[in-house]
Design an enzyme around this catalytic site. Structure first.
Site, PDB file in Angstrom:
ATOM      1  N   ASN A  10      46.598  51.954  59.460  1.00 18.05           N
ATOM      2  CA  ASN A  10      45.260  51.631  58.992  1.00 18.05           C
ATOM      3  C   ASN A  10      44.879  50.271  59.600  1.00 18.05           C
ATOM      4  OD1 ASN A  10      42.947  51.036  57.607  1.00 18.05           O
ATOM      5  ND2 ASN A  10      43.837  51.302  55.567  1.00 18.05           N
ATOM      6  N   ARG A  94      44.013  56.151  60.202  1.00 17.07           N
ATOM      7  CA  ARG A  94      42.856  56.200  59.308  1.00 17.07           C
ATOM      8  C   ARG A  94      41.632  55.724  60.085  1.00 17.07           C
ATOM      9  NH1 ARG A  94      41.214  52.326  54.292  1.00 17.07           N
ATOM     10  NH2 ARG A  94      39.409  53.546  53.717  1.00 17.07           N
ATOM     11  N   HIS A 183      35.851  56.852  51.383  1.00 17.93           N
ATOM     12  CA  HIS A 183      37.006  57.122  50.500  1.00 17.93           C
ATOM     13  C   HIS A 183      37.324  58.623  50.455  1.00 17.93           C
ATOM     14  CE1 HIS A 183      35.677  53.408  47.953  1.00 17.93           C
ATOM     15  NE2 HIS A 183      36.622  53.030  48.795  1.00 17.93           N
ATOM     16  N   LEU A 212      37.726  53.872  41.567  1.00 17.56           N
ATOM     17  CA  LEU A 212      37.268  52.548  41.157  1.00 17.56           C
ATOM     18  C   LEU A 212      38.270  51.493  41.614  1.00 17.56           C
ATOM     19  CD1 LEU A 212      36.216  53.482  37.488  1.00 17.56           C
ATOM     20  CD2 LEU A 212      34.883  53.720  39.597  1.00 17.56           C
ATOM     21  N   ARG A 244      30.260  44.132  46.334  1.00 15.32           N
ATOM     22  CA  ARG A 244      29.075  44.827  46.863  1.00 15.32           C
ATOM     23  C   ARG A 244      28.133  45.211  45.730  1.00 15.32           C
ATOM     24  NH1 ARG A 244      32.506  49.138  49.823  1.00 15.32           N
ATOM     25  NH2 ARG A 244      33.904  47.709  50.889  1.00 15.32           N
ATOM     26  N   ASP A 287      37.867  40.268  40.391  1.00 13.72           N
ATOM     27  CA  ASP A 287      39.089  40.955  39.985  1.00 13.72           C
ATOM     28  C   ASP A 287      39.013  41.356  38.509  1.00 13.72           C
ATOM     29  OD1 ASP A 287      41.845  41.430  39.068  1.00 13.72           O
ATOM     30  OD2 ASP A 287      42.358  40.788  41.097  1.00 13.72           O
ATOM     31  N   GLY A 335      42.688  51.009  42.066  1.00  9.75           N
ATOM     32  CA  GLY A 335      43.152  49.843  41.299  1.00  9.75           C
ATOM     33  C   GLY A 335      42.631  49.762  39.873  1.00  9.75           C
ATOM     34  N   GLU A 388      46.377  57.491  49.644  1.00 16.10           N
ATOM     35  CA  GLU A 388      45.699  57.837  50.896  1.00 16.10           C
ATOM     36  C   GLU A 388      46.680  57.989  52.046  1.00 16.10           C
ATOM     37  OE1 GLU A 388      41.497  55.835  51.003  1.00 16.10           O
ATOM     38  OE2 GLU A 388      42.776  54.655  49.689  1.00 16.10           O
TER      39      GLU A 388
HETATM   40  P1  AMP Z   1      41.958  48.367  44.864  1.00 15.38           P
HETATM   41  O1  AMP Z   1      40.824  48.003  45.773  1.00 15.38           O
HETATM   42  O2  AMP Z   1      42.062  49.850  44.654  1.00 15.38           O
HETATM   43  O3  AMP Z   1      43.251  47.724  45.242  1.00 15.38           O
HETATM   44  O4  AMP Z   1      41.584  47.768  43.406  1.00 15.38           O
HETATM   45  C1  AMP Z   1      41.456  46.399  43.152  1.00 15.38           C
HETATM   46  C2  AMP Z   1      41.071  46.208  41.686  1.00 15.38           C
HETATM   47  O5  AMP Z   1      42.040  46.852  40.868  1.00 15.38           O
HETATM   48  C3  AMP Z   1      41.012  44.765  41.224  1.00 15.38           C
HETATM   49  O6  AMP Z   1      39.817  44.552  40.493  1.00 15.38           O
HETATM   50  C4  AMP Z   1      42.222  44.616  40.298  1.00 15.38           C
HETATM   51  O7  AMP Z   1      41.931  43.802  39.221  1.00 15.38           O
HETATM   52  C5  AMP Z   1      42.459  46.020  39.815  1.00 15.38           C
HETATM   53  N1  AMP Z   1      43.906  46.182  39.572  1.00 15.38           N
HETATM   54  C6  AMP Z   1      44.863  46.410  40.508  1.00 15.38           C
HETATM   55  N2  AMP Z   1      46.093  46.473  39.939  1.00 15.38           N
HETATM   56  C7  AMP Z   1      45.926  46.245  38.620  1.00 15.38           C
HETATM   57  C8  AMP Z   1      46.791  46.167  37.502  1.00 15.38           C
HETATM   58  N3  AMP Z   1      48.109  46.341  37.628  1.00 15.38           N
HETATM   59  N4  AMP Z   1      46.242  45.909  36.289  1.00 15.38           N
HETATM   60  C9  AMP Z   1      44.904  45.765  36.157  1.00 15.38           C
HETATM   61  N5  AMP Z   1      44.038  45.823  37.186  1.00 15.38           N
HETATM   62  C10 AMP Z   1      44.516  46.060  38.394  1.00 15.38           C
END
Ligand code: AMP
Length: 400
Positions: A10, A94, A183, A212, A244, A287, A335, A388
């Protein structure tokens, strides 16, 4: 099942993520990341399965250099996981945008490379980087078959009424301005897995997948085909995301240009990088771990942000229920979808009309396949961790 090791790549403009996956066991044999390729402060992280994570600062002048380092790490006599490159049967790349040219994954040939290049216009930040990754791998592994797996391909089954914008039709004819969605590998993987978990035929289900993460999108999959998804020409449309904005009145762009004395490009940077939950929370955080903590402490900014995020997801679920004339199962992934029970509860609180009731106990879990609705819930709700890389490896094995 064929037994081969597939290298999944990727490539971003200055980064390269990789996983080596065995197709039979579907286990990750090694994975890692090269960062700051072509810029100062290059770093490589490499983790062999069962071994220790290694981090080394190392300059990489270009992606070919990065791929070379990855291959060296994988074949290293001490910490490597294969004896020679011959033990890597295929490489799956990817690719972000396949335009209307690619409705499925494909083996990479010179013609395919040209066609991917033809989509550069639609993803000027991503596709050129993806192509650089392919070229680098082809240079170092000229005999190894390679595949392109597109983020957009799964959504190519959308009907015209879902993918056309309400703008002069010639913009579609002349420039291919339409909704594509992203996605796709994740939406495909998760929707198939939902059917598997429910022990039902994929073709018999109406599925809504809520991916999400920092980037976020929803898709509607009816009888085995994607019929709508929330991202558009670019990944800016749809849900409120990490940074975004998602959907907004396009007139806002000119309005803000005038108020802030900024160019269209500058406002678009704000919409891509400073908006979403980061913007809505007044710059507090993108986050959800931070947001959830602050929400529970009664912080007003976090409360309005999480409510805004959940509301937008619920609105899309409603729209896609209408698009499919019903829904059998709603899936949460990525996440936030996998790890944030609070946001799942907030979204589900809008879904009483679908007969959704969550099991508090099941919903408290994180990060593994789980039915989180009660046995009585009319519409089923699942958490399904996306994968993925595994999906790309499977597609690759099927093609080579
Ligand atoms: P991603 O782009 O799929 O990696 O998702 C990122 C988002 O997932 C961020 O807002 C993180 O706060 C949330 N996230 C990832 N791991 C955790 C976890 N173990 N507990 C709570 N939120 C998480």
């Amino acid at each position: 099942m064929k037994d081969m090791n597939v290298l999944v790549i990727n490539c971003g403009s200055s980064s390269l993520k990789f996983q080596l996956i065995n197709s039979k066991s579907e286990e990750v044999i090694a994975k890692g990341l090269c960062e700051r390729i072509g810029i100062e402060g290059g770093k490589m992280i490499y983790t062999p399965a069962g071994g220790e994570k290694q981090e080394k600062e190392i300059p990489m002048k270009d992606h070919t250099e990065a791929v070379r380092l990855v291959l060296e790490a994988l074949t290293d006599p001490d910490t490597g996981v294969v004896k020679s490159l011959e033990e890597i049967g295929a490489v799956g790349h990817r690719i972000v945008h396949g335009g209307e040219k690619f409705a499925s994954s494909t083996l990479i040939t010179d013609e395919v490379m040209e066609a991917i290049e033809g989509c550069n216009d639609l993803a000027p930040l991503h596709n050129p980087a993806n192509l650089i990754g392919i070229r680098a791998c082809r240079e170092l592994m000229p005999q190894t078959p390679m595949t392109a797996v597109f983020d957009t391909a799964f959504h190519q089954t959308m009907p015209e009424e879902a993918y056309l914008y309400g703008i002069p039709y010639r913009y579609y004819e002349d420039y291919k301005v339409r909704r594509y969605g992203f996605h796709g590998t994740s939406h495909s993987y998760v929707s198939h897995r939902a059917a598997e978990l429910m022990q039902k035929d994929y073709e018999d289900l109406k599925i809504i997948v809520c991916h999400l993460g920092n980037g976020a999108s929803v898709s509607a999959v009816k009888n085995g085909r994607c019929v709508d998804t929330s991202m558009g020409l670019t990944p800016l449309e749809g849900l409120i995301m990490g940074t975004r904005s998602g959907d907004l009145d396009p007139a806002i762009v000119e309005f803000l240009c005038n108020k802030e004395n900024k160019s269209v490009g500058e406002i678009l940077t704000v919409l891509n990088k400073e908006s979403g939950v980061l913007g809505l929370s007044g710059g507090f955080s993108s986050d959800f771990r931070d947001l959830e903590k602050a929400y529970r402490a009664g912080d007003e900014a976090a409360i309005r942000t999480m409510k805004g995020f959940a509301y937008r997801v619920a609105k899309y679920i409603g729209a896609y229920t209408a698009a499919m004339n019903g829904v059998d199962v709603i899936c949460f992934t990525a996440g936030i979808g996998e790890n944030n029970p609070l946001i799942r509860t907030m979204i589900s609180s809008y879904l009483g009309y679908l007969g959704v009731t969550l099991s508090e106990e099941a919903n408290a879990g994180r990060g593994e396949d789980a039915l989180i609705s009660t046995p009585e819930s009319k519409t089923k709700v699942y958490v399904i961790p996306t994968n993925e890389e595994l999906a790309i490896a499977r597609e690759t094995v099927a093609l080579v």
